[in-house]
Enzyme design. Structure first.
Site, PDB file in Angstrom:
ATOM      1  N   GLY A   1       0.849  -1.204   0.000  1.00  0.00           N
ATOM      2  CA  GLY A   1       0.000   0.000   0.000  1.00  0.00           C
ATOM      3  C   GLY A   1       0.871   1.235   0.000  1.00  0.00           C
ATOM      4  CE1 TYR A   2       5.585   4.631  -1.397  1.00  0.00           C
ATOM      5  CE2 TYR A   2       4.571   6.159  -2.947  1.00  0.00           C
ATOM      6  CZ  TYR A   2       5.646   5.773  -2.167  1.00  0.00           C
ATOM      7  OH  TYR A   2       6.787   6.553  -2.146  1.00  0.00           O
TER       8      TYR A   2
ATOM      9  NE  ARG B   1      -5.992  -1.410  -6.267  1.00  0.00           N
ATOM     10  CZ  ARG B   1      -7.219  -1.095  -5.915  1.00  0.00           C
ATOM     11  NH1 ARG B   1      -8.195  -1.957  -6.072  1.00  0.00           N
ATOM     12  NH2 ARG B   1      -7.505   0.083  -5.424  1.00  0.00           N
TER      13      ARG B   1
ATOM     14  N   GLY C   1      -2.380   1.217 -10.690  1.00  0.00           N
ATOM     15  CA  GLY C   1      -3.298   2.017  -9.889  1.00  0.00           C
ATOM     16  C   GLY C   1      -2.645   3.369  -9.580  1.00  0.00           C
TER      17      GLY C   1
ATOM     18  CB  ALA D   1      -7.561  -2.293   0.699  1.00  0.00           C
TER      19      ALA D   1
ATOM     20  CG  HIS E   1      -5.778   1.964  12.422  1.00  0.00           C
ATOM     21  ND1 HIS E   1      -5.983   2.285  13.734  1.00  0.00           N
ATOM     22  CD2 HIS E   1      -6.840   2.470  11.760  1.00  0.00           C
ATOM     23  CE1 HIS E   1      -7.114   2.955  13.849  1.00  0.00           C
ATOM     24  NE2 HIS E   1      -7.663   3.078  12.664  1.00  0.00           N
TER      25      HIS E   1
ATOM     26  CD  GLU F   1     -13.350  37.139  15.980  1.00  0.00           C
ATOM     27  OE1 GLU F   1     -12.812  36.796  17.041  1.00  0.00           O
ATOM     28  OE2 GLU F   1     -12.917  38.078  15.271  1.00  0.00           O
TER      29      GLU F   1
ATOM     30  CB  SER G   1      -7.884  40.941  26.046  1.00  0.00           C
ATOM     31  OG  SER G   1      -9.116  40.308  25.756  1.00  0.00           O
TER      32      SER G   1
HETATM   33  N1  LIG Z   1      -3.295   8.532   6.910  1.00  0.00           N
HETATM   34  C1  LIG Z   1      -3.017   8.679   8.197  1.00  0.00           C
HETATM   35  O1  LIG Z   1      -2.946   9.800   8.706  1.00  0.00           O
HETATM   36  C2  LIG Z   1      -2.749   7.473   9.080  1.00  0.00           C
HETATM   37  C3  LIG Z   1      -2.146   7.694  10.312  1.00  0.00           C
HETATM   38  C4  LIG Z   1      -1.829   6.599  11.101  1.00  0.00           C
HETATM   39  C5  LIG Z   1      -2.162   5.331  10.656  1.00  0.00           C
HETATM   40  N2  LIG Z   1      -2.803   5.135   9.470  1.00  0.00           N
HETATM   41  C6  LIG Z   1      -3.117   3.766   9.023  1.00  0.00           C
HETATM   42  O2  LIG Z   1      -2.183   3.411   8.006  1.00  0.00           O
HETATM   43  C7  LIG Z   1      -2.808   2.495   7.081  1.00  0.00           C
HETATM   44  C8  LIG Z   1      -2.726   3.064   5.675  1.00  0.00           C
HETATM   45  O3  LIG Z   1      -3.437   4.288   5.619  1.00  0.00           O
HETATM   46  P1  LIG Z   1      -3.159   5.391   4.485  1.00  0.00           P
HETATM   47  O4  LIG Z   1      -3.917   6.614   4.887  1.00  0.00           O
HETATM   48  O5  LIG Z   1      -1.720   5.499   4.227  1.00  0.00           O
HETATM   49  O6  LIG Z   1      -3.732   4.717   3.179  1.00  0.00           O
HETATM   50  P2  LIG Z   1      -5.185   4.767   2.520  1.00  0.00           P
HETATM   51  O7  LIG Z   1      -5.324   6.030   1.763  1.00  0.00           O
HETATM   52  O8  LIG Z   1      -6.241   4.443   3.514  1.00  0.00           O
HETATM   53  O9  LIG Z   1      -4.993   3.504   1.535  1.00  0.00           O
HETATM   54  C9  LIG Z   1      -4.414   3.660   0.310  1.00  0.00           C
HETATM   55  C10 LIG Z   1      -3.800   2.395  -0.246  1.00  0.00           C
HETATM   56  O10 LIG Z   1      -4.701   1.275  -0.247  1.00  0.00           O
HETATM   57  C11 LIG Z   1      -4.699   0.731  -1.578  1.00  0.00           C
HETATM   58  N3  LIG Z   1      -5.974   0.053  -1.877  1.00  0.00           N
HETATM   59  C12 LIG Z   1      -7.225   0.523  -1.680  1.00  0.00           C
HETATM   60  N4  LIG Z   1      -8.126  -0.434  -2.054  1.00  0.00           N
HETATM   61  C13 LIG Z   1      -7.386  -1.518  -2.493  1.00  0.00           C
HETATM   62  C14 LIG Z   1      -7.716  -2.811  -2.965  1.00  0.00           C
HETATM   63  N5  LIG Z   1      -8.994  -3.214  -3.071  1.00  0.00           N
HETATM   64  N6  LIG Z   1      -6.707  -3.648  -3.311  1.00  0.00           N
HETATM   65  C15 LIG Z   1      -5.406  -3.257  -3.189  1.00  0.00           C
HETATM   66  N7  LIG Z   1      -5.038  -2.034  -2.741  1.00  0.00           N
HETATM   67  C16 LIG Z   1      -6.013  -1.188  -2.385  1.00  0.00           C
HETATM   68  C17 LIG Z   1      -4.475   1.934  -2.492  1.00  0.00           C
HETATM   69  O11 LIG Z   1      -4.003   1.512  -3.741  1.00  0.00           O
HETATM   70  P3  LIG Z   1      -4.541   2.147  -5.119  1.00  0.00           P
HETATM   71  O12 LIG Z   1      -3.877   3.471  -5.286  1.00  0.00           O
HETATM   72  O13 LIG Z   1      -4.116   1.122  -6.121  1.00  0.00           O
HETATM   73  O14 LIG Z   1      -6.027   2.296  -4.979  1.00  0.00           O
HETATM   74  C18 LIG Z   1      -3.421   2.691  -1.671  1.00  0.00           C
HETATM   75  O15 LIG Z   1      -2.137   2.191  -1.913  1.00  0.00           O
HETATM   76  C19 LIG Z   1      -4.232   2.297   7.581  1.00  0.00           C
HETATM   77  O16 LIG Z   1      -4.269   1.181   8.427  1.00  0.00           O
HETATM   78  C20 LIG Z   1      -4.485   3.572   8.388  1.00  0.00           C
HETATM   79  O17 LIG Z   1      -5.509   3.431   9.355  1.00  0.00           O
HETATM   80  C21 LIG Z   1      -3.069   6.178   8.650  1.00  0.00           C
END
Ligand SMILES: NC(=O)c1ccc[n+]([C@@H]2O[C@H](COP(=O)([O-])OP(=O)(O)OC[C@H]3O[C@@H](n4cnc5c(N)ncnc54)[C@H](OP(=O)(O)O)[C@@H]3O)[C@@H](O)[C@H]2O)c1
Length: 404
Positions: free
Chosen positions: A93-94, A117, A120, A158, A180, A300, A326
């Site tokens: 995941g990116y 993917r 993607g 995902a 998470h 404000e 103030s």
């Molecule tokens: N964002 C934050 O502030 C934050 C902070 C702390 C922890 N977290 C945790 O970190 C984790 C990742 O979060 P994130 O915010 O970085 O990512 P996100 O935006 O929630 O997920 C994006 C990723 O999921 C992939 N994805 C979505 N549907 C898919 C599917 N059906 N099959 C394969 N890939 C799929 C996307 O790929 P495509 O581009 O190919 O769709 C993308 O690489 C989560 O567990 C989140 O709760 C997030």
């Protein structure tokens, strides 16, 4: 102090080593080469880190409650390289976190590969960030098969959707990492039932992945929490802390998967995002309905908050912010905060219940599993962008001195 910070910043300066992928077997064969490379790097880097080895594990008194905090100075870069010398970190995941954590791991010199993917949005973004298909950018299954530590940073929906394909690849000896607690804690809903013979750890940066990256680049580190779900090797806690440092955190607070997910879902729906937006909207609308201009209502409600007062709270606390205002403002603020608290506490209790019962998880899984979830969010964000308050905000921002 300042010179120590400069030394630390220089020591963290990216090497931009592009890591190649490897199967766990290949990772073992790589040991000798990595050890030699790591020892060479250690010779160069050690004195700089040694100069700032002043902190480490600490017990801190948080308002009368002692808690242990782990700090990155116990994990200088050469120790991280040695610790993970046989590992391939397969980061799946990116999105925001994948980007921040992946680039920080790469800049720290660790052997990290990305799995997303093909073609993607994330695949394209990864290429823009310098990941190379076939070298350190792969499809999800391919990356997992090459990894010893699988860092699951897919969206939470995902993670659930892809679990049937991912689970069989999580064989004994691998480690599963999350940012998470969502997937394992709500396993009745997510169906993420983790094999019992692997270590399962968590490191959750307290902020957006973009901030994980920008603070790392500035030589600083974001706060994070870590937890262990399953420890079969006896090394899970140490691994979680080391990985937390490697992705770019500064301080790490120990928690459990359950506490992490409850507090995180609650906070982002409350004061961090949803609650604050609701409060901005309510205050702005009343001002507009009472005849105030958009600029006055925005200034404000939002501008003075984000540009002047909230940074003061961040720097030195609420009392300090009150003291900087103030006596007229202070009197009213102290009186009215009790009324707001009384009105809002029942809403926060409802919210916590909704989180703990899994209602928020169910909603997130259902909504974010839809094939057109990105388009639907874009429509909602477009609606927010077009609200009068945020259009007024755009005009106000353009008048800030730095934007002229
Ligand atoms: N964002 C934050 O502030 C934050 C902070 C702390 C922890 N977290 C945790 O970190 C984790 C990742 O979060 P994130 O915010 O970085 O990512 P996100 O935006 O929630 O997920 C994006 C990723 O999921 C992939 N994805 C979505 N549907 C898919 C599917 N059906 N099959 C394969 N890939 C799929 C996307 O790929 P495509 O581009 O190919 O769709 C993308 O690489 C989560 O567990 C989140 O709760 C997030």
């Amino acid at each position: 102090m300042a010179s120590a910070t400069r030394v630390f910043t220089r020591a963290l300066r990216p090497l931009a080593r592009q890591a190649g992928g490897a199967t766990p077997r290949a990772a073992a064969q790589r040991t000798f080469v990595s050890a030699v490379a790591a020892s060479k790097r250690a010779v160069v880097a050690a004195p700089k880190f040694a100069a700032v080895q002043t902190r480490g594990v600490k017990t801190i008194d948080f308002a009368g409650v002692p808690e242990t905090v782990y700090e990155r100075s116990d994990w200088p870069r050469e120790k991280l390289l040695e610790y993970f010398k046989n590992d391939t970190l397969a980061l799946i995941g990116y999105g925001s976190q994948g980007h921040g954590q992946g680039l920080n791991l790469r800049d720290n010199g660790l052997n990290v590969i990305i799995g997303v993917r093909r073609n993607g949005a994330s695949w394209k973004e990864a290429i823009e960030d310098g990941w190379v298909p076939g070298k350190n950018l792969f499809e999800v299954d391919d990356a997992i098969s090459r990894g010893t530590i699988v860092m699951n940073l897919l969206s939470d929906a995902a993670q659930s959707e892809t679990w049937p394909a991912i689970k069989p690849q999580l064989v004994k000896g691998k480690t599963l990492y999350f940012s998470h607690g969502f997937s394992p804690v709500f396993k009745d809903l997510t169906k993420v039932d983790i094999p019992e013979d692997i270590d399962v750890i968590l490191c959750a940066p307290k902020g957006s992945g973009r901030t994980v990256r920008s603070l790392f680049k500035a030589g600083k580190g974001i706060n994070g929490s870590f937890a262990v779900w399953q420890d079969v090797t006896g090394q899970a806690k140490e691994k979680a802390i080391a990985l937390g440092v490697a992705i770019g955190t500064g301080y790490l607070y120990e928690t459990t998967f359950e506490k992490e997910v409850y507090s995180d879902l609650y906070g982002e729906r409350g004061c961090l995002m949803g609650g604050i937006h609701g409060m901005f909207l309510a205050q702005y609308e009343v001002l507009r309905e009472r005849g105030h201009s958009p600029s006055e209502a925005f200034n404000e409600t939002v501008e003075e908050a984000t540009q002047s007062l909230y940074p003061l709270i961040g720097a030195n606390g609420m009392d300090w912010m009150y003291a900087a205002c103030s006596t007229t403002a202070r009197r009213g603020a102290i009186d009215w905060s009790d009324k707001f608290k009384a009105a809002l506490k029942p809403v926060f209790n409802d919210l916590y219940n909704s989180v703990k019962e899994g209602t928020e998880t169910k909603r997130s899984l259902e909504y974010n599993s839809q094939p057109d979830y990105r388009e639907k969010y874009e429509k909602e964000l477009e609606e927010i962008r077009n609200l009068e308050i945020w259009r007024a905000g755009k005009a106000v921002r353009s008048l800030r001195p730095e934007n002229n």
